[in-house]
Design an enzyme around this catalytic site. Structure first.
Site, short mmCIF file in Angstrom:
data_model
loop_
_atom_site.label_atom_id
_atom_site.label_comp_id
_atom_site.label_asym_id
_atom_site.label_seq_id
_atom_site.Cartn_x
_atom_site.Cartn_y
_atom_site.Cartn_z
N ARG A 163 52.00 -29.38 7.29
CA ARG A 163 52.92 -28.87 6.34
C ARG A 163 52.94 -27.26 6.47
NH1 ARG A 163 53.85 -33.44 5.38
NH2 ARG A 163 53.90 -34.41 3.42
N SER A 237 55.22 -33.91 -3.55
CA SER A 237 53.71 -33.80 -3.69
C SER A 237 53.66 -31.97 -3.90
CB SER A 237 52.97 -33.70 -2.38
OG SER A 237 53.09 -34.97 -1.83
N GLU A 333 51.61 -27.05 -2.33
CA GLU A 333 52.66 -27.11 -1.25
C GLU A 333 53.83 -26.51 -1.37
OE1 GLU A 333 53.45 -31.26 0.52
OE2 GLU A 333 55.53 -30.61 0.17
#
Ligand code: FAD
Ligand code: EPU
Length: 337
Positions: A163, A237, A333
């Site tokens: 990520r 998420s 995130e």
């Protein structure tokens, strides 16, 4: 190219929260970017690059210029079994996946149904079901705001990790990705080890899945777990899965033997943030219009009418709760604007 004032971003973020951009423009080509930044008025304003708004939370109006990337186009070239596919930053990611699945170009079928644009895909090195963008990334073209020049980034230049990429760290805010190229293959080598893919294929009586089967099965699993932003605002998420040293994990495991975890390379363990959050009693919880999703505690949702600051405050409470129970500080995130 038109620049709008006080432009509503509600329809342009998947949380569906209201926020206005003081200035807003749409970019359809690299030439549009050159023309925009030739004017000092725009060069000197704070700016935000917007794709599909599926990884953003607006907590206030944006006091600058929002640049909405709409560059279209998909093309490909075959070299033996390799297929080099290039797509404009504004192409919808899942349209590209469907295009490749239909043409039987293998490599991105496990990334089916991820919302957002092609241009944002390298920014956080999107990933799902055992595949990350870096596995198929060939290069990308990006406009350097300071100089107006186009730079081609190789995979090494992007410094991808879980990520993360150079576009989120050292070069944050300096480049605008205009096109991404992928190295796909005419040979299908299915990756079926993650989660319930094999189980779902078996249920369907599929022994030798084709690219389309894998894409369909993954799409089905995703729909069963994740809320559809068209109905319930969310950004997937909200936090990353924390990666911790093995030694620390061993200690935690003694206290919490059920802790869901995955290997994260030599000496490191990735812990399921969804499990941590659920274990603190947050799964399906709702305060006002903000909550966590009933099937996935890692997904924060806007049941309708939440503001960005309410969702942010909710996420702070989750961080505190997980920290006080496990001593792990969750990292968001989602980009907070
Ligand atoms: P935006 O939200 O518009 O922008 C995200 C960031 O990228 C911002 O910092 C923005 O400034 C920057 N950016 C956007 N375009 C450009 C550009 N052209 N050049 C430079 N910077 C740019 N993500 C996963 O990795 N895996 C998943 O499985 C996944 N599932 C999801 C499921 C749901 C239901 C939702 C809502 C989200 C999910 N996401 C997932 C998160 C999201 O889809 C990805 O992060 C996606 O790549 C974001 O694309 P976007 O175009 O919406 O980016
Ligand atoms: N789990 C729980 N409770 C929950 C959620 C998950 O206990 O509420 C546990 C379960 O044991 C489950 C495991 O965690 O089997 C893994 O859950 P899941 O397969 O849903 O994956 P995840 O780790 O929660 C990650 C990505 C997703 C991606 C999926 C599938 C991150 C932060 N998230 O979620 O990406 O789609 O894997 O590969 O890495 C996103 O980035 O926005 C996103 C949705």
């Amino acid at each position: 190219m038109q620049v709008h004032s006080n432009y509503s971003l509600r329809a342009l973020n998947t949380f569906g929260v209201e926020a206005k951009a003081v200035r807003f423009t749409e970019i359809n080509s690299e030439a549009d970017l050159s023309a925009l930044f030739a004017e000092s008025e725009w060069k000197n304003l704070p700016r935000l690059i917007l794709g599909g708004g599926s990884n953003m939370l607006f907590t206030a109006d944006y006091q600058g210029l929002v640049i909405h990337m709409k560059i279209p186009g998909i093309r490909f070239e075959r070299k033996g079994d390799d297929i080099f596919v290039s797509a404009g930053a504004g192409v919808v990611w899942n349209d590209l996946v469907n295009y490749c699945v239909d043409h039987e170009f293998a490599g991105i079928e496990n990334l089916s149904l991820i919302p957002g644009s092609v241009g944002a895909s390298p920014v956080q090195n999107i990933g799902a079901y055992g595949v990350e963008l870096q596995d198929v990334f060939q290069s990308c073209r990006a406009f350097e705001i300071a100089t107006g020049k186009i730079r081609v980034f190789s995979k090494e230049d992007c410094r991808f990790s879980y990520r993360d990429s150079v576009f989120k760290s050292e070069l944050k805010g300096q480049y605008i990705i205009t096109e991404v190229s992928f190295k796909l293959s005419a040979n299908f080598n299915p990756k079926l080890s993650y989660g319930a893919i094999t189980e779902e294929l078996q249920k369907r009586g599929i022994v030798e899945p084709c690219i389309k089967d894998v894409s369909a099965v993954i799409s089905h699993i995703r729909v069963s777990k994740l809320p559809d932003p068209a109905t319930i605002g969310n950004a997937g998420s909200f936090f990353k899965n924390p990666v911790i040293p093995q030694a620390r994990f061993e200690k935690l495991k003694t206290a919490f033997p059920e802790m869901v975890n995955f290997s994260a390379g030599e000496g490191f363990v990735k812990i399921s943030a969804g499990w941590l959050i659920e274990s603190c009693g947050w799964k399906g919880k709702r305060f006002g219009n903000t909550g966590t999703w009933k099937n996935q505690a890692l997904v924060l949702v806007n049941h309708g009418g939440s503001t960005g600051s309410e969702i942010y405050a909710f996420s702070e409470s989750i961080i505190e709760s997980v920290n006080s129970k496990f001593g792990i500080i969750l990292e968001r995130e989602v980009n907070i604007i």
